[in-house]
Design a protein around this motif. Structure first.
Motif, mmCIF file in Angstrom:
data_model
loop_
_atom_site.group_PDB
_atom_site.id
_atom_site.type_symbol
_atom_site.label_atom_id
_atom_site.label_comp_id
_atom_site.label_asym_id
_atom_site.label_seq_id
_atom_site.Cartn_x
_atom_site.Cartn_y
_atom_site.Cartn_z
ATOM 1 N N SER A 161 2.108 6.005 -5.070
ATOM 2 C CA SER A 161 1.164 6.074 -6.056
ATOM 3 C C SER A 161 -0.178 6.535 -5.640
ATOM 4 O O SER A 161 -1.098 6.512 -6.420
ATOM 5 C CB SER A 161 1.164 4.936 -6.945
ATOM 6 N N SER A 162 -0.044 7.116 -4.341
ATOM 7 C CA SER A 162 -1.339 7.546 -3.767
ATOM 8 C C SER A 162 -2.666 6.525 -3.562
ATOM 9 O O SER A 162 -3.533 6.839 -3.671
ATOM 10 C CB SER A 162 -1.889 8.761 -4.173
ATOM 11 N N GLN A 163 -2.311 5.041 -3.718
ATOM 12 C CA GLN A 163 -3.391 4.187 -3.790
ATOM 13 C C GLN A 163 -3.081 3.352 -2.161
ATOM 14 O O GLN A 163 -2.475 2.509 -2.053
ATOM 15 C CB GLN A 163 -2.937 3.076 -4.613
ATOM 16 N N TYR A 164 -3.972 4.199 -1.358
ATOM 17 C CA TYR A 164 -3.648 3.938 0.177
ATOM 18 C C TYR A 164 -4.412 2.419 0.421
ATOM 19 O O TYR A 164 -4.050 1.733 1.086
ATOM 20 C CB TYR A 164 -4.325 5.095 1.095
ATOM 21 N N GLY A 165 -5.514 2.304 -0.208
ATOM 22 C CA GLY A 165 -6.126 0.826 0.120
ATOM 23 C C GLY A 165 -5.607 -0.382 -0.296
ATOM 24 O O GLY A 165 -5.319 -1.186 0.770
ATOM 25 N N TYR A 167 5.013 0.103 0.402
ATOM 26 C CA TYR A 167 5.245 1.900 0.610
ATOM 27 C C TYR A 167 5.080 2.533 -0.911
ATOM 28 O O TYR A 167 4.475 3.519 -0.945
ATOM 29 C CB TYR A 167 6.889 1.868 1.044
ATOM 30 N N GLN A 206 3.188 1.436 -3.261
ATOM 31 C CA GLN A 206 1.645 1.615 -3.718
ATOM 32 C C GLN A 206 1.055 2.392 -3.014
ATOM 33 O O GLN A 206 0.083 3.091 -3.437
ATOM 34 C CB GLN A 206 1.044 0.007 -3.189
ATOM 35 N N ALA A 207 1.430 2.703 -1.569
ATOM 36 C CA ALA A 207 0.550 3.407 -0.642
ATOM 37 C C ALA A 207 0.830 4.887 -0.919
ATOM 38 O O ALA A 207 -0.095 5.809 -0.802
ATOM 39 C CB ALA A 207 0.692 3.184 0.732
ATOM 40 N N PHE A 208 2.041 5.156 -0.800
ATOM 41 C CA PHE A 208 2.440 6.724 -0.890
ATOM 42 C C PHE A 208 2.875 7.022 -2.272
ATOM 43 O O PHE A 208 2.540 8.407 -2.617
ATOM 44 C CB PHE A 208 3.546 6.823 0.299
ATOM 45 N N GLY A 225 -2.143 -0.127 -0.546
ATOM 46 C CA GLY A 225 -1.123 -0.274 0.540
ATOM 47 C C GLY A 225 -1.417 -0.868 1.641
ATOM 48 O O GLY A 225 -0.652 -1.467 2.349
ATOM 49 N N ALA A 226 -2.671 -0.341 2.269
ATOM 50 C CA ALA A 226 -2.821 -0.916 3.731
ATOM 51 C C ALA A 226 -3.296 -2.386 3.603
ATOM 52 O O ALA A 226 -2.936 -3.205 4.511
ATOM 53 C CB ALA A 226 -4.425 -0.363 4.126
#
Length: 69
Positions: free
Chosen positions: A34-38, A28, A30-32, A40-41
């Motif tokens: 710090s806005s690193q969606y790749g 969570y 990583q994805a939201f 995080g996915a």
């Protein structure tokens, strides 16, 4: 201590649950946060692959202790 009639979970189960919770919080963040969606996915996909294995281990630990499922 567990209430009467309820058995406490084995320590291995609690450790696995704690690890999964920490892993999901990391995904969570990583994805939201710090806005690193790749990444995080990717962590989410790995969690999806690891979770059934951890579940099977937990179920086997419970069965060894005589717990009916």
């Amino acid at each position: 201590m567990a209430p009467p009639g309820i058995r406490a979970a084995p320590s291995g189960v609690l450790e696995a649950a704690s690890l999964i919770r920490d892993f999901n919080v990391y995904a969570y963040r990583q994805a939201f946060a710090s806005s690193q969606y790749g990444p995080g996915a990717a962590i989410g996909v790995v969690a999806l692959l690891v979770l059934p294995a951890v579940t099977l281990v937990c179920l086997r630990l419970l069965r060894r202790q005589g717990e009916e499922l």
